[in-house]
Design an enzyme around this catalytic site. Structure first.
Site, short mmCIF file in Angstrom:
data_model
loop_
_atom_site.label_atom_id
_atom_site.label_comp_id
_atom_site.label_asym_id
_atom_site.label_seq_id
_atom_site.Cartn_x
_atom_site.Cartn_y
_atom_site.Cartn_z
N THR A 1 0.85 -1.19 0.00
CA THR A 1 0.00 0.00 0.00
C THR A 1 0.89 1.24 0.00
O THR A 1 1.94 1.26 0.64
CB THR A 1 -0.90 0.01 1.25
OG1 THR A 1 -1.77 -1.12 1.19
CG2 THR A 1 -1.73 1.29 1.34
N GLY B 1 6.22 -0.77 0.28
CA GLY B 1 7.07 0.38 0.54
C GLY B 1 7.39 0.51 2.02
O GLY B 1 7.05 -0.35 2.83
N ALA B 2 8.07 1.58 2.39
CA ALA B 2 8.39 1.87 3.79
C ALA B 2 8.51 3.37 3.96
O ALA B 2 8.81 4.10 3.00
CB ALA B 2 9.68 1.17 4.20
N LYS C 1 6.89 1.46 9.06
CA LYS C 1 5.83 1.45 8.07
C LYS C 1 4.53 1.90 8.73
O LYS C 1 4.43 1.94 9.95
CB LYS C 1 5.65 0.04 7.47
CG LYS C 1 6.81 -0.38 6.58
CD LYS C 1 6.69 -1.82 6.07
CE LYS C 1 5.38 -2.15 5.41
NZ LYS C 1 5.03 -1.24 4.30
N GLY D 1 2.61 4.75 7.49
CA GLY D 1 2.21 6.13 7.21
C GLY D 1 0.88 6.21 6.47
O GLY D 1 0.13 7.17 6.63
N GLU E 1 -0.32 -5.01 6.45
CA GLU E 1 1.02 -5.12 5.86
C GLU E 1 1.88 -6.08 6.67
O GLU E 1 2.66 -6.86 6.11
CB GLU E 1 1.68 -3.74 5.79
CG GLU E 1 1.07 -2.84 4.74
CD GLU E 1 1.60 -1.41 4.81
OE1 GLU E 1 1.48 -0.70 3.80
OE2 GLU E 1 2.11 -0.99 5.87
N LYS F 1 14.21 7.64 1.93
CA LYS F 1 13.73 6.76 3.01
C LYS F 1 14.86 6.09 3.79
O LYS F 1 14.62 5.51 4.84
CB LYS F 1 12.80 5.68 2.44
CG LYS F 1 11.59 6.21 1.66
CD LYS F 1 10.70 7.08 2.52
CE LYS F 1 9.37 7.40 1.86
NZ LYS F 1 9.49 8.20 0.63
#
Length: 230
Positions: A33, A89-90, A101, A103, A110, A128
């Site tokens: 996500t 993502g991160a 993670k 946000g 996740e 990141k």
């Protein structure tokens, strides 16, 4: 500023396309996500369109909707014993592949999908990467009934707490829970804090992902840099 933003998006896309190269026919894919995962989901959609047989588990309602639009066959987590590859993502990562993670608010799903995955590939732009996690507040998903108690426990552990809101309303996750964004400052060693958060009653999940990422693929300029776990 605009040029910097464009570079950031290009780095995200480059990382996503590099990660998708690892996908093979007949695999079950975890779909992340967020803005970086978006590029990976699009690329997976192209693979399906070209004839590859893939099934996917989504980490959020938004990702489910996007995957469905792209013709990606979706499975529920309870329908799978394991996931071959997850691409997500991160908000932050360090060179030891520890992550923050959540946000986007999907941290619980996740983390479940990551835990089911044989390979968890994190994709990110170069902003990141950090020396120490913690500039980005740690999201903590909380059942509404436990909000006051959890906040007290987080504060006892040294956090400044912020109840997440969106459009002046309390933010609700896909699981109808609240998120406290907890500021612990920069972390010399995130693993003990992750264990402390795990022990607080009422915490559904937190955004410290320790020993879950197999690999981080980071876009840097027009190149990609790969960080591999031990």
């Amino acid at each position: 500023m605009e040029k910097q933003m464009n570079w950031s998006e290009q780095e995200k896309k480059n990382a996503a396309l590099e990660a998708v190269k690892q996908i093979k026919d007949n695999q079950i894919i975890g779909l992340g996500t967020g803005s970086t995962a978006f590029y990976a989901i699009q690329a997976v959609g192209e693979l399906v369109k070209s004839g590859m047989h893939l099934q996917a588990v989504a980490t959020s309602v938004h990702t489910e909707e996007l995957a469905a639009e792209l013709g990606i066959k979706l499975l529920k987590p309870e329908e799978v014993k394991e996931i071959d590859i997850t691409i997500d993502g991160a908000d932050e990562f360090d060179s030891a592949l520890n992550l923050i993670k959540g946000g986007g608010g999907a941290l619980f799903r996740e983390k479940i999908v990551a835990s089911l995955s044989k390979k968890e590939i994190i994709i990110a732009d170069s902003s990141k990467l950090v020396n120490k996690l913690g500039k980005f507040k740690i999201p903590v998903e909380v059942v509404p009934f436990g909000l006051s108690y959890v906040k007290q426990q987080l504060e006892k552990s040294g956090a400044t707490c912020y109840l997440r809101k969106r459009d002046d309303k309390v933010f609700l996750t896909d699981n109808h829970n609240y998120i406290i964004d907890a500021d612990f400052g920069l972390l010399d060693n995130p693993a003990p804090l992750a264990e402390t958060l795990n022990q607080i009653e009422g915490v559904v999940a937190h955004g410290l992902f320790i020993h879950l990422a197999t690999q981080v693929i980071m876009g840097k300029g027009d190149q990609v840099v790969v960080y591999a776990g031990n």
